[in-house]
Design an enzyme around this catalytic site. Structure first.
Site, PDB file in Angstrom:
ATOM      1  N   HIS A 167      -5.716  19.729 -29.589  1.00 53.39           N
ATOM      2  CA  HIS A 167      -4.723  18.945 -30.336  1.00 53.39           C
ATOM      3  C   HIS A 167      -4.621  19.394 -31.794  1.00 53.39           C
ATOM      4  CE1 HIS A 167      -3.551  14.928 -32.326  1.00 53.39           C
ATOM      5  NE2 HIS A 167      -2.470  15.559 -31.939  1.00 53.39           N
TER       6      HIS A 167
ATOM      7  N   GLU B  29      -8.489  19.054 -32.580  1.00 50.84           N
ATOM      8  CA  GLU B  29      -9.411  18.279 -31.744  1.00 50.84           C
ATOM      9  C   GLU B  29      -9.432  18.911 -30.349  1.00 50.84           C
ATOM     10  OE1 GLU B  29      -8.938  13.717 -33.322  1.00 50.84           O
ATOM     11  OE2 GLU B  29      -7.209  14.587 -32.322  1.00 50.84           O
TER      12      GLU B  29
ATOM     13  N   SER C 218      -0.594  14.437 -28.113  1.00 50.90           N
ATOM     14  CA  SER C 218      -1.109  13.660 -29.238  1.00 50.90           C
ATOM     15  C   SER C 218      -2.049  12.556 -28.790  1.00 50.90           C
ATOM     16  CB  SER C 218       0.054  13.013 -29.980  1.00 50.90           C
ATOM     17  OG  SER C 218       0.889  13.991 -30.515  1.00 50.90           O
TER      18      SER C 218
ATOM     19  N   ASN D 122      -5.575  10.368 -34.311  1.00 44.03           N
ATOM     20  CA  ASN D 122      -4.395   9.533 -34.067  1.00 44.03           C
ATOM     21  C   ASN D 122      -4.753   8.061 -33.874  1.00 44.03           C
ATOM     22  OD1 ASN D 122      -2.371  11.297 -34.548  1.00 44.03           O
ATOM     23  ND2 ASN D 122      -2.111  11.931 -32.428  1.00 44.03           N
TER      24      ASN D 122
HETATM   25  N1  3HC Z   1       5.464  24.299 -42.326  1.00 46.50           N
HETATM   26  C1  3HC Z   1       4.642  25.283 -42.752  1.00 46.50           C
HETATM   27  N2  3HC Z   1       4.057  25.272 -43.955  1.00 46.50           N
HETATM   28  C2  3HC Z   1       4.332  24.218 -44.761  1.00 46.50           C
HETATM   29  C3  3HC Z   1       5.167  23.154 -44.371  1.00 46.50           C
HETATM   30  C4  3HC Z   1       5.746  23.228 -43.093  1.00 46.50           C
HETATM   31  N3  3HC Z   1       6.536  22.267 -42.600  1.00 46.50           N
HETATM   32  N4  3HC Z   1       5.237  22.250 -45.375  1.00 46.50           N
HETATM   33  C5  3HC Z   1       4.468  22.725 -46.356  1.00 46.50           C
HETATM   34  N5  3HC Z   1       3.932  23.909 -45.992  1.00 46.50           N
HETATM   35  C6  3HC Z   1       3.005  24.734 -46.758  1.00 46.50           C
HETATM   36  C7  3HC Z   1       3.673  25.319 -47.972  1.00 46.50           C
HETATM   37  O1  3HC Z   1       4.242  26.587 -47.672  1.00 46.50           O
HETATM   38  C8  3HC Z   1       2.490  25.454 -48.927  1.00 46.50           C
HETATM   39  O2  3HC Z   1       1.733  26.588 -48.592  1.00 46.50           O
HETATM   40  P1  3HC Z   1       0.881  27.397 -49.720  1.00 46.50           P
HETATM   41  O3  3HC Z   1       0.154  26.389 -50.541  1.00 46.50           O
HETATM   42  O4  3HC Z   1      -0.013  28.291 -48.949  1.00 46.50           O
HETATM   43  O5  3HC Z   1       1.916  28.120 -50.515  1.00 46.50           O
HETATM   44  C9  3HC Z   1       1.631  24.232 -48.602  1.00 46.50           C
HETATM   45  O6  3HC Z   1       1.993  23.858 -47.259  1.00 46.50           O
HETATM   46  C10 3HC Z   1       1.890  23.074 -49.538  1.00 46.50           C
HETATM   47  O7  3HC Z   1       3.280  22.788 -49.474  1.00 46.50           O
HETATM   48  P2  3HC Z   1       4.117  22.063 -50.625  1.00 46.50           P
HETATM   49  O8  3HC Z   1       3.507  22.385 -51.958  1.00 46.50           O
HETATM   50  O9  3HC Z   1       5.553  22.398 -50.437  1.00 46.50           O
HETATM   51  O10 3HC Z   1       4.048  20.539 -50.279  1.00 46.50           O
HETATM   52  P3  3HC Z   1       2.833  19.558 -50.288  1.00 46.50           P
HETATM   53  O11 3HC Z   1       1.762  19.987 -51.241  1.00 46.50           O
HETATM   54  O12 3HC Z   1       3.456  18.241 -50.438  1.00 46.50           O
HETATM   55  O13 3HC Z   1       2.225  19.685 -48.814  1.00 46.50           O
HETATM   56  C11 3HC Z   1       2.012  18.896 -46.616  1.00 46.50           C
HETATM   57  C12 3HC Z   1       2.977  19.426 -47.684  1.00 46.50           C
HETATM   58  C13 3HC Z   1       1.012  19.993 -46.281  1.00 46.50           C
HETATM   59  C14 3HC Z   1       2.841  18.579 -45.397  1.00 46.50           C
HETATM   60  C15 3HC Z   1       1.283  17.649 -47.198  1.00 46.50           C
HETATM   61  O14 3HC Z   1       2.243  16.731 -47.646  1.00 46.50           O
HETATM   62  C16 3HC Z   1       0.386  16.966 -46.201  1.00 46.50           C
HETATM   63  O15 3HC Z   1      -0.753  17.386 -45.999  1.00 46.50           O
HETATM   64  N6  3HC Z   1       0.903  15.871 -45.582  1.00 46.50           N
HETATM   65  C17 3HC Z   1       0.143  15.128 -44.589  1.00 46.50           C
HETATM   66  C18 3HC Z   1       0.296  15.798 -43.258  1.00 46.50           C
HETATM   67  C19 3HC Z   1      -0.497  15.100 -42.215  1.00 46.50           C
HETATM   68  O16 3HC Z   1      -1.117  14.076 -42.400  1.00 46.50           O
HETATM   69  N7  3HC Z   1      -0.468  15.687 -41.025  1.00 46.50           N
HETATM   70  C20 3HC Z   1      -1.095  15.117 -39.848  1.00 46.50           C
HETATM   71  C21 3HC Z   1      -0.093  14.292 -39.146  1.00 46.50           C
HETATM   72  S1  3HC Z   1      -0.732  13.555 -37.699  1.00 46.50           S
HETATM   73  C22 3HC Z   1      -0.393  14.668 -36.497  1.00 46.50           C
HETATM   74  O17 3HC Z   1       0.145  15.731 -36.717  1.00 46.50           O
HETATM   75  C23 3HC Z   1      -0.860  14.312 -35.135  1.00 46.50           C
HETATM   76  C24 3HC Z   1       0.202  14.570 -34.111  1.00 46.50           C
HETATM   77  O18 3HC Z   1      -0.355  14.269 -32.841  1.00 46.50           O
HETATM   78  C25 3HC Z   1       1.407  13.742 -34.338  1.00 46.50           C
END
Ligand code: 3HC
Length: 288
Positions: A144, A156, A123, A195
Site C-alpha cells: 500500500h 505498508e 487502501s 488509513n
Molecule cells: N506528484 C509528484 N510530486 C509532487 C506532487 C505530485 N502530485 N506534489 C508535490 N510533489 C513534489 C514536488 O515536485 C516537490 O518535489 P521536490 O521537493 O523534490 O522538488 C515536493 O513534492 C514538494 O512539493 P511542493 O513544494 O509543491 O508542495 P508541498 O511542499 O506543499 O508538498 C505534498 C506537497 C507532498 C503533497 C504535501 O502537501 C504533503 O505531504 N501532503 C500530505 C500528503 C499525505 O498525507 N499523503 C497521504 C495521504 S493518505 C493515502 O495516500 C492513503 C491512500 O490509501 C488514500
C-alpha cells in the site's frame, strides 16, 4: 523467488496512485507496463511522465540519462494480457471495489507467469479477500503506497495468513529498491495502520462539518496551523479522491452493516455531484 528475479513489473490502474507507482518502478530500473481499461487515463499517465521527468531534470533532481531510461522502461497499454503476460511482479491499483478487484485477481492469476507475485495497493481491503480468487494465494499480499506515490516515503506491506514468507520478503525488498520505507504487518486489519489513523481524523472532521460547526476550509486551517499537518483532512481528501472515501465507506458498511460506517452526508453530496477532488478539478476546493 528473490528480488533479483524481478525484472518486469505490471501496474494495473493508471489513476491517482497507479500512474505514479508505475513511474516510480520505471525510475528504479524495472521494465514497467502500466495498464488501464481507459485509454484516456493511460494518455494522462503518459503525459504526466513526459512532463514530470523533464521537470525533475530541470530542477537538478534527476539526470537526463535516468529520465531517458525511465521513459524507455515504461509503456502504457489497455491490453491486460500484454501488460501482465511477462510480469514478475504485479501491483494492482484499480478502483476500490471488491467485485472489480476479485475479477482482476482471477484474470491476473490466469495471465501472469506462475512465479509472479500479485500485490494489491488497496487502501483498505486486506489481500485475503482477493487471494482466494487465485490459485496462488501464497503469492498474494498488500503493498500500500501513499499519495503522491512518487513523494510519500511509506509503503505498508501486509502479510496475510495465506502469504508466504518469500512473498513478503520480496515485496519488502522491492519497496527498498523503490526508495521507500516499508512496514510489514503480519496481521491483517481493515485499513492497515495509516488509513485507520487518518480515517479517525477524517471522520471527526466530517462530523464537525456535517453538524455545521465549521466549514471544511476552517477545519483545514485549524488542523494545519495547530497540528502542523501539511494538509488538512479536506484538502487531503481532495488529493486522495472523494470517490475513494465514498467507495471505501460503502465497502465497510456493506460488510459491517453498522450505520456509523456509512459515508458522511457531505461525502455523499460531493460524490453524487461528481465533485471528487483534484481529479475532477472540484471537491472541497476548486483547482485550475
Ligand atoms: N506528484 C509528484 N510530486 C509532487 C506532487 C505530485 N502530485 N506534489 C508535490 N510533489 C513534489 C514536488 O515536485 C516537490 O518535489 P521536490 O521537493 O523534490 O522538488 C515536493 O513534492 C514538494 O512539493 P511542493 O513544494 O509543491 O508542495 P508541498 O511542499 O506543499 O508538498 C505534498 C506537497 C507532498 C503533497 C504535501 O502537501 C504533503 O505531504 N501532503 C500530505 C500528503 C499525505 O498525507 N499523503 C497521504 C495521504 S493518505 C493515502 O495516500 C492513503 C491512500 O490509501 C488514500
Amino acid at each position: 523467488m528473490k528480488l533479483e528475479d524481478v525484472k518486469t513489473i505490471c501496474v494495473v490502474g493508471a489513476g491517482n496512485m497507479g500512474h505514479q507507482i508505475a513511474l516510480g518502478c520505471a525510475l528504479a530500473g524495472f521494465k514497467t507496463a502500466c495498464t488501464d481499461i481507459s485509454q484516456e487515463m493511460l494518455d494522462k499517465a503518459e503525459g504526466f511522465a513526459r512532463s514530470y521527468l523533464p521537470e525533475r531534470v530541470a530542477k537538478g533532481k534527476l539526470s537526463q540519462e535516468k529520465a531517458d531510461q525511465a521513459l524507455e522502461n515504461i509503456r502504457f497499454t489497455t491490453n491486460l494480457e500484454d501488460a501482465a503476460g511477462d510480469a514478475d511482479f504485479v501491483i494492482e491499483a484499480a478502483v476500490e471495489k471488491m467485485v472489480i478487484k476479485r475479477k482482476l485477481f482471477a484474470d491476473l492469476d490466469r495471465i501472469a507467469p506462475p512465479h509472479a507475485i500479485l500485490a494489491t495497493n488497496s487502501s483498505y481491503i486486506v489481500s485475503s479477500q482477493v487471494a482466494d480468487a487465485t490459485n496462488r494465494p501464497d503469492k498474494v499480499c498488500n503493498m500500500h503506497f501513499f499519495n503522491p506515490a512518487l513523494v510519500m516515503k511509506l509503503v505498508e506491506v501486509v502479510q496475510g495468513p495465506h502469504t508466504s514468507e518469500e512473498t513478503a520478503q520480496v515485496t519488502m525488498d522491492l519497496c527498498a529498491r523503490l526508495g521507500k520505507t516499508a512496514v510489514l504487518l503480519k496481521k491483517e486489519i481493515y485499513g492497515f495502520l495509516v488509513n485507520r489513523i487518518l480515517s479517525a481524523l477524517a471522520q471527526e472532521a466530517l462530523f464537525l462539518a456535517d453538524m455545521g460547526i465549521a466549514t471544511p476550509q476552517e477545519i483545514d486551517l485549524a488542523v494545519t496551523n495547530a497540528l502542523g499537518h501539511p494538509m488538512g483532512p479536506f484538502r487531503l481528501m481532495d488529493l486522495t479522491g472523494i470517490d475513494l472515501a465514498y467507495y471505501s465507506a460503502m465497502e465497510r458498511y456493506q460488510s459491517s452493516r453498522d450505520p456509523k460506517d456509512k459515508p458522511s452526508p457531505l461525502v455523499v453530496e460531493k460524490f453524487v455531484k461528481g465533485e471528487w477532488g483534484k481529479k475532477t478539478k472540484k471537491g472541497y476546493y476548486t483547482y485550475e
